[in-house]
Each structure stands twice: as C-alpha cells, then as structure tokens.
Scaffold this active site. Structure first.
Site, PDB file in Angstrom:
ATOM      1  N   SER A 146       0.859  -1.193   0.000  1.00  0.00           N
ATOM      2  CA  SER A 146       0.000   0.000   0.000  1.00  0.00           C
ATOM      3  C   SER A 146       0.887   1.231   0.000  1.00  0.00           C
ATOM      4  CB  SER A 146      -0.889   0.027   1.253  1.00  0.00           C
ATOM      5  OG  SER A 146      -1.543   1.272   1.368  1.00  0.00           O
ATOM      6  N   TYR A 160      -1.515  -0.375  10.276  1.00  0.00           N
ATOM      7  CA  TYR A 160      -1.707  -0.893   8.912  1.00  0.00           C
ATOM      8  C   TYR A 160      -0.526  -0.474   8.029  1.00  0.00           C
ATOM      9  CZ  TYR A 160      -3.617  -1.040   4.146  1.00  0.00           C
ATOM     10  OH  TYR A 160      -3.805  -1.274   2.803  1.00  0.00           O
TER      11      TYR A 160
HETATM   12  P1  NAP Z   1     -11.548  -5.573   0.401  1.00  0.00           P
HETATM   13  O1  NAP Z   1     -12.391  -5.011  -0.686  1.00  0.00           O
HETATM   14  O2  NAP Z   1     -11.857  -5.267   1.833  1.00  0.00           O
HETATM   15  O3  NAP Z   1     -11.471  -7.142   0.190  1.00  0.00           O
HETATM   16  C1  NAP Z   1     -10.711  -7.889   1.088  1.00  0.00           C
HETATM   17  C2  NAP Z   1     -10.543  -9.286   0.554  1.00  0.00           C
HETATM   18  O4  NAP Z   1      -9.648  -9.977   1.437  1.00  0.00           O
HETATM   19  C3  NAP Z   1     -11.839 -10.074   0.565  1.00  0.00           C
HETATM   20  O5  NAP Z   1     -11.778 -10.994  -0.503  1.00  0.00           O
HETATM   21  C4  NAP Z   1     -11.800 -10.776   1.910  1.00  0.00           C
HETATM   22  O6  NAP Z   1     -12.524 -11.997   1.933  1.00  0.00           O
HETATM   23  C5  NAP Z   1     -10.307 -11.063   2.023  1.00  0.00           C
HETATM   24  N1  NAP Z   1      -9.847 -11.208   3.404  1.00  0.00           N
HETATM   25  C6  NAP Z   1      -9.914 -10.325   4.416  1.00  0.00           C
HETATM   26  N2  NAP Z   1      -9.372 -10.842   5.525  1.00  0.00           N
HETATM   27  C7  NAP Z   1      -8.960 -12.092   5.197  1.00  0.00           C
HETATM   28  C8  NAP Z   1      -8.361 -13.144   5.926  1.00  0.00           C
HETATM   29  N3  NAP Z   1      -8.056 -13.022   7.225  1.00  0.00           N
HETATM   30  N4  NAP Z   1      -8.104 -14.313   5.284  1.00  0.00           N
HETATM   31  C9  NAP Z   1      -8.414 -14.476   3.972  1.00  0.00           C
HETATM   32  N5  NAP Z   1      -8.999 -13.501   3.231  1.00  0.00           N
HETATM   33  C10 NAP Z   1      -9.273 -12.339   3.847  1.00  0.00           C
HETATM   34  O7  NAP Z   1     -10.001  -5.145   0.219  1.00  0.00           O
HETATM   35  P2  NAP Z   1      -9.241  -4.442  -1.006  1.00  0.00           P
HETATM   36  O8  NAP Z   1      -9.403  -2.980  -0.870  1.00  0.00           O
HETATM   37  O9  NAP Z   1      -9.541  -5.124  -2.281  1.00  0.00           O
HETATM   38  O10 NAP Z   1      -7.739  -4.740  -0.536  1.00  0.00           O
HETATM   39  C11 NAP Z   1      -6.970  -5.776  -1.080  1.00  0.00           C
HETATM   40  C12 NAP Z   1      -5.520  -5.497  -0.729  1.00  0.00           C
HETATM   41  O11 NAP Z   1      -5.145  -4.229  -1.258  1.00  0.00           O
HETATM   42  C13 NAP Z   1      -5.250  -5.429   0.777  1.00  0.00           C
HETATM   43  O12 NAP Z   1      -4.020  -6.031   1.068  1.00  0.00           O
HETATM   44  C14 NAP Z   1      -5.185  -3.941   1.044  1.00  0.00           C
HETATM   45  O13 NAP Z   1      -4.389  -3.634   2.165  1.00  0.00           O
HETATM   46  C15 NAP Z   1      -4.564  -3.438  -0.227  1.00  0.00           C
HETATM   47  N6  NAP Z   1      -4.800  -2.032  -0.514  1.00  0.00           N
HETATM   48  C16 NAP Z   1      -6.058  -1.568  -0.707  1.00  0.00           C
HETATM   49  C17 NAP Z   1      -6.229  -0.209  -0.952  1.00  0.00           C
HETATM   50  C18 NAP Z   1      -7.595   0.400  -1.171  1.00  0.00           C
HETATM   51  O14 NAP Z   1      -7.712   1.638  -1.147  1.00  0.00           O
HETATM   52  N7  NAP Z   1      -8.634  -0.387  -1.396  1.00  0.00           N
HETATM   53  C19 NAP Z   1      -5.133   0.647  -1.001  1.00  0.00           C
HETATM   54  C20 NAP Z   1      -3.868   0.125  -0.801  1.00  0.00           C
HETATM   55  C21 NAP Z   1      -3.706  -1.217  -0.562  1.00  0.00           C
HETATM   56  P3  NAP Z   1     -14.115 -12.053   2.284  1.00  0.00           P
HETATM   57  O15 NAP Z   1     -14.836 -11.572   1.048  1.00  0.00           O
HETATM   58  O16 NAP Z   1     -14.376 -13.494   2.580  1.00  0.00           O
HETATM   59  O17 NAP Z   1     -14.319 -11.159   3.462  1.00  0.00           O
END
Ligand code: NAP
Length: 251
Positions: A146, A160
């Site tokens: 991130s 985080y």
């Molecule tokens: P999201 O929409 O909240 O989706 C999270 C995903 O991770 C879901 O598929 C969830 O599964 C799964 N998950 C959560 N906890 C888990 C666990 N303990 N074990 C297995 N699976 C788990 O998140 P996102 O925004 O797509 O983020 C994905 C990655 O990108 C993360 O690493 C996040 O830190 C990073 N990121 C995101 C952003 C942003 O702005 N969105 C920015 C920078 C980095 P379920 O559907 O079963 O809950």
C-alpha cells in the site's frame, strides 16, 4: 496468452482488488484458486463469472491469519489444480480510524497476523512448491502492499501502514533469497482504490475525503491495480524481481 493452464492462487480473491486479479488472471489463461474468509457468496460469484467465461476456478476458504488454515488451503489447491505457478498475497485488513495511543494489543496482533505473518506464511508455502531447489518449476509471487507504507497512515491506521512496510521489506528480501530458484517476487503499492475496505474500517466516505490529495484527483479502480499485478506475474516481467510498483495516481 503466456499463462495458459498455469495455476494462480489469489488470497482475498472474493472481493475488491483480489477479485479483479482473479477475473483478469482467468482471462489470461490462469486456472484460479480464489481464497476468501467470510463471504462465500462473493467468492462463489467470482468463481461463477470465471467459469461462465470458459475459465477454471475454485473457491478456498481460509483465514490467512491462521497458519493451519493456510497450510490446509495450499494442500487443497495442490489436490484440485496441481503445482502452483503464481501467488498473489492480496488479503489484507484495516481497522477503525484510531491514534496509536488508543490501539488495543488485540488490534495490533490481528493486523500483523493477517497482513504480515499471513503474507510470509503463504509465500513460504508457495516457495516450497515453486523452488527449483526443491524440485519445483519456478513461479512468481506478487505481494499487495500500500502507499500507506510510504505515507505512514497517520491519524488513521499507522499499524496498517507499518504492516505494509513489512510487506515491502519482505518482498525485497525474499526476492533476493530465491532469485536463483526460478521465482520472482514483486509487490504493488496501490493508492486509494474503490473497494469495500474503506467501509470495513468505518470510513465509507474515505475516498471523497482524500481524493484532492491525489494528483489524478480520483481513486483507482480495482482493475487498474490488477493489471499491474498481472504484469508482474507475467513473463513480460521476466527480469523484474524485488520491484515495488506504485499504482496510485501519482501519490
Ligand atoms: P476488500 O475489498 O476489503 O477485500 C478484502 C478481501 O480480502 C476479501 O476478498 C476478503 O474476503 C479477504 N480477506 C480479508 N481478511 C482475510 C483473511 N483473514 N483471510 C483471507 N482472506 C481475507 O479489500 P481491497 O481494498 O480489495 O484490498 C486488497 C488489498 O489491497 C489489501 O491487502 C489492502 O491492504 C490493499 N490495498 C487496498 C487499498 C484500497 O484503497 N482499497 C489501497 C492500498 C492497498 P471475504 O470476502 O471473505 O471477506
């Protein structure tokens, strides 16, 4: 499509960025293991979309904050698909907006267990299967970090941000450790991206609040992050390892 028939495991592949990686990966020919933890319906929807488009996918429930569940998931993927070619360590969590002096120990431990320890254990399981030193045929790993690792997450979630700093360092170290074993290890640093994660941290309006800080004045879309991940997995990135690509609209 250079990924035809290869096996890709995407942690957190049921929603957001991971779901985009799973769909785009399938479109490039990967057979996709879609990991999820809490939303079987979301995982089933991604799997259904991939199969409807003629691809192969299967959902695997496992909490990446739990070593035994990770190990069982990799074994289940072995049985369903055979040897793993690609891992995207995407599953990650935030928590409520808090100052460091308000955190509980449980909060910090869970953040690190999922974002850091989970990433390292999944990579361990992948290296065991991919390393040419262990009889594997090589592979590629992409860790989802991130921009918070650079910015620090202050006044929101410094824990985080620190977890993602650890992901960056792990990416560099592991890439060098396995560079002669047929495995490339890279990371992407998304900026703020339109997914459910902001609401899960109690800030459904976070994008609107931050968009003015972004040179492109908009959030990223999950597919825009996924394209960078798929590039780093692909043979087009054959000389790139230990790389960390910002995909963040300029910030
Ligand atoms: P999201 O929409 O909240 O989706 C999270 C995903 O991770 C879901 O598929 C969830 O599964 C799964 N998950 C959560 N906890 C888990 C666990 N303990 N074990 C297995 N699976 C788990 O998140 P996102 O925004 O797509 O983020 C994905 C990655 O990108 C993360 O690493 C996040 O830190 C990073 N990121 C995101 C952003 C942003 O702005 N969105 C920015 C920078 C980095 P379920 O559907 O079963 O809950």
């Amino acid at each position: 499509m250079n990924a035809e028939g290869k096996v890709l495991l995407v942690t957190g592949g049921s929603r957001g960025i991971g779901a985009s990686v799973a769909r785009l990966g399938a479109a490039r020919g990967y057979r996709v293991a879609v990991n999820y933890v809490s939303q079987p319906g979301a995982a089933a929807a991604v799997v259904g979309e991939i199969r409807a488009a003629g691809g192969d996918a299967e959902a695997f429930k496992a909490d990446v904050g739990d070593e035994a569940e990770i190990v069982a998931m990799f074994e289940a993927v072995d049985r369903r698909f055979g040897a793993l070619d690609a891992l995207v360590n995407n599953a990650g969590i935030v928590d409520m907006k808090q100052r460091v002096d308000e955190y509980s120990g449980e909060r910090i431990a869970r953040m690190m267990a999922v974002n850091v320890t989970g990433t390292i254990i999944c990579a361990r399981e992948a290296v065991k299967r991919m390393s040419t030193l262990r009889g594997g045929r090589g592979g590629a790993i992409v860790n989802v970090s991130s921009m918070a690792a650079i910015i620090g997450g202050f006044n929101e979630y410094v824990d985080y941000a620190a977890s993602k700093g650890a992901v960056d360092t792990f990416t560099v170290g592991l890439s060098r450790e396995v560079a002669l074993e047929g495995i490339r290890v890279n990371a992407v640093r998304p900026g703020i991206t339109e997914t459910d994660i902001h609401a899960s941290g109690g800030q459904p309006d976070r994008i609107a609040a931050f968009v003015n800080n972004i040179p492109m004045k908009r959030a990223g879309m999950p597919d825009e992050i996924a394209h960078a991940v798929l590039y780093l997995l692909s043979d087009d990135a054959s000389y790139t390892t230990g790389g960390i690509l910002n995909v963040s609209g300029g910030r």
